[in-house]
Design a protein around this motif. Sequence first.
Motif, PDB file in Angstrom:
ATOM      1  N   THR A   1       1.470   8.936   4.164  1.00  0.00           N
ATOM      2  CA  THR A   1       1.722   7.593   3.644  1.00  0.00           C
ATOM      3  C   THR A   1       0.812   7.296   2.465  1.00  0.00           C
ATOM      4  OG1 THR A   1       1.747   5.240   4.198  1.00  0.00           O
ATOM      5  CG2 THR A   1       0.090   6.590   5.291  1.00  0.00           C
TER       6      THR A   1
ATOM      7  N   ASP B   1      -0.024   4.184   1.942  1.00  0.00           N
ATOM      8  CA  ASP B   1      -0.723   2.985   2.414  1.00  0.00           C
ATOM      9  C   ASP B   1      -1.838   3.400   3.354  1.00  0.00           C
ATOM     10  OD1 ASP B   1      -1.595   0.559   3.268  1.00  0.00           O
ATOM     11  OD2 ASP B   1       0.357  -0.165   3.984  1.00  0.00           O
ATOM     12  N   ARG B   2      -3.073   3.264   2.887  1.00  0.00           N
ATOM     13  CA  ARG B   2      -4.207   3.725   3.691  1.00  0.00           C
ATOM     14  C   ARG B   2      -4.310   2.978   5.026  1.00  0.00           C
ATOM     15  NH1 ARG B   2      -8.505   6.913   2.355  1.00  0.00           N
ATOM     16  NH2 ARG B   2     -10.360   6.725   3.665  1.00  0.00           N
TER      17      ARG B   2
ATOM     18  N   ASN C   1      -2.041   2.455   7.105  1.00  0.00           N
ATOM     19  CA  ASN C   1      -1.212   3.102   8.126  1.00  0.00           C
ATOM     20  C   ASN C   1      -1.794   4.414   8.624  1.00  0.00           C
ATOM     21  OD1 ASN C   1       0.709   1.081   7.991  1.00  0.00           O
ATOM     22  ND2 ASN C   1       1.919   2.123   6.410  1.00  0.00           N
ATOM     23  N   HIS C   2      -2.973   4.775   8.118  1.00  0.00           N
ATOM     24  CA  HIS C   2      -3.610   6.027   8.512  1.00  0.00           C
ATOM     25  C   HIS C   2      -3.901   6.027  10.019  1.00  0.00           C
ATOM     26  CE1 HIS C   2      -5.927   9.671   8.185  1.00  0.00           C
ATOM     27  NE2 HIS C   2      -7.022   9.091   8.645  1.00  0.00           N
ATOM     28  N   LYS C   3      -3.617   7.165  10.659  1.00  0.00           N
ATOM     29  CA  LYS C   3      -3.860   7.374  12.095  1.00  0.00           C
ATOM     30  C   LYS C   3      -2.943   6.551  12.994  1.00  0.00           C
ATOM     31  CE  LYS C   3      -8.533   9.221  12.146  1.00  0.00           C
ATOM     32  NZ  LYS C   3      -9.891   9.146  12.716  1.00  0.00           N
TER      33      LYS C   3
ATOM     34  N   SER D   1      -3.111   9.348   5.626  1.00  0.00           N
ATOM     35  CA  SER D   1      -3.155   8.848   4.257  1.00  0.00           C
ATOM     36  C   SER D   1      -3.086   9.996   3.262  1.00  0.00           C
ATOM     37  CB  SER D   1      -4.444   8.047   4.049  1.00  0.00           C
ATOM     38  OG  SER D   1      -4.628   7.758   2.678  1.00  0.00           O
TER      39      SER D   1
ATOM     40  N   ASP E   1      -4.815  10.308   0.792  1.00  0.00           N
ATOM     41  CA  ASP E   1      -6.184  10.647   0.396  1.00  0.00           C
ATOM     42  C   ASP E   1      -6.763  11.772   1.249  1.00  0.00           C
ATOM     43  OD1 ASP E   1      -6.097   8.605  -1.505  1.00  0.00           O
ATOM     44  OD2 ASP E   1      -6.769   7.111  -0.042  1.00  0.00           O
ATOM     45  N   LEU E   2      -6.259  11.932   2.474  1.00  0.00           N
ATOM     46  CA  LEU E   2      -6.798  12.928   3.399  1.00  0.00           C
ATOM     47  C   LEU E   2      -5.795  14.030   3.692  1.00  0.00           C
ATOM     48  CD1 LEU E   2      -8.415  10.392   5.885  1.00  0.00           C
ATOM     49  CD2 LEU E   2      -9.566  11.662   4.076  1.00  0.00           C
TER      50      LEU E   2
END
Length: 647
Positions: A173, A175-176, A178-180, A190, A192-193
């Motif tokens: 995603t 949208d950070r 919504n991470h995990k 995310s 980013d990861l």
Amino acid sequence: MLITFLNLPRVHKRLISVASDMIVLFVAIWAAFSLRLEQDLWIPTREHILVAAITVVFTIGVFIRLGLYRAVIRFLGDKALMTIIYGVAASSLALIVLGYMLQVPVPRSVPIIYGALAFLFVSGTRLGIRMLVNHPNQRNKEPVAIVGAGETGMALASALRQGTEYRPVLFVTMDRANHKTMIDDLPVVSIDLISKHLARYNVRRILLALDLYSGVDRKQLLSRLEPLEIPVQTVPSVSELLSGQARINDIRDLEIEDLLGRDPVRPDAAVVAASLFDKSVMVSGAGGSIGSELCRQILRHKPRSLVLFERSEYSLYKIERELKRINEVESLGVELHPLLGSVVHRRRCESVMRTFGIQTVYHAAAYKHVPLVEHNVIEGVQNNVFGTYHLAEAAIDVGVERFVLISTDKAVRPTNVMGASKRMAELVLQGLAERQASTVFSIVRFGNVLGSSGSVVPLFRDQIRDGGPITVTHPEIIRYFMTIPEASQLVLQAGSMGAGGEVFVLDMGEPVKIADLARKMIHLMGLSEKTEEAPDGDIEIVYTGLRPGEKLFEELLISDNPQGTAHPRIMMAKEAFMSWKEVEKVLNDLTRASHAFDCKTVVDTLRHAPTGFAPNGDVEDLVWCNQIQDRLSPIERKAVVHQLPQS
């Protein structure tokens, strides 16, 4: 045993399902009474057995009526689970009614407990079998990450689970926040990861499934995915899904628009529609890359008739067949007229236009491959210059309202015959626009078209699939790019805006370095570049040197003072042009030189005309060069051998 069951005939599988359901329903009734009466081993009476038997038979009948046994267990979905819920609810109600009618004591909580247990047992057996059947297949599938956790992404994940090639293991995603989280039993991470989680889940492929209005910057997204060196692919567009042209799980290589990395130009649909609706339109070169896309878009604006004018029989057959299908499926009611012919035949052009009452002409027929035109000078000039002249004169005589020429950025300060011939074609139209006022002539000039015949993208893709190397002419060569639909939309927009003799140019943003485009394609196909620093890389980029007539940088404007138009991304060039008398003299000189097959005079004529033509080499026409060789002495022949094109 499982394989034996799967290989049974469908009717045998259904009988086994019925028998299984009868057993678990009896067990559910017994367990409900045992739990309610708090007895470890409740012994039912004859009356209880009768009620249970009738309830089970009734429930099986309901399941059959609802179509539960027609559902394929390995593809069990939400509808089958809802069918089980309806059937179990009817079964619980039947247990209450039968107990009352047969005067058998049924505690009020028993039907509720029975309903819950029956749903767990009936659905659980099916889900368990589905897991046993699908789990080995899932392990054998290639693990993929889906970029986009919206409706498109979830639809793709569901489709891939039913397929045989890919196994979704991860959602990515932008949208950070919504991470995990979890979507459809898959973790969401995310962007980013992404690097860390791709390794953790052993992801072998990345699939783009972005919603239509997600607002994601695709250029930025691809720049973040490119260093991962994992194959990146995409799913069909929403329009293709809605039209039935593709399915959500039709995985394909990245679209050309993705590689282009910028927002496409959007036309003013109302203005374009007003200029085409209920008109009689003709497209020359209708089977080519640009011409065929023009036909597709014109067709959807519902002209009265559309004439497809093409010299290639097979190309005309293909586009006519496609347009017929679109015309029928979308009920457009457009008259299609596929006609063979060449734009260099003046009488044929005039006859076609007069017969079908043509009101608008889009002239896309041209020779545009730079090295081929360099090697075939006379044919290039005949088709590009005289073809435009004859078609335009025919349009004037017939009374065509609008005539739009598709030109190229290679017409700006050309260094090759193709570019010079297209610039001369522009000057011919501008001269004709000055000579008369009945037909409105417009010119649309744009850069390289990605995906057209001869485009670098399909060439690079094929070279990568063949294991390389990728051939690029020069490490610093730069080009402007646009897509075929985008170019066609611009042509239609300009055709509706022209007042006479204008040259319309698209604001195409920043030019693209061809070598960088090649590297991006290598990385996004999951490979690495092979260089001296990285000798173990997969694909090497080889520089072959500039071809005859080719230059490092292409331009779109001759002058530096373009004017704006009603469209924010379309400019209007203000450039010097020739009077019709001057144009006519150049055409006469070209005619004499062409009839004498004097390629040098043809090139010199183009160079002395105000085309800006500055050849970067000698005449490369293959026939001309070989004729010159035959007329030279051995010493003279040796002196010019190095100037001839190498095969």
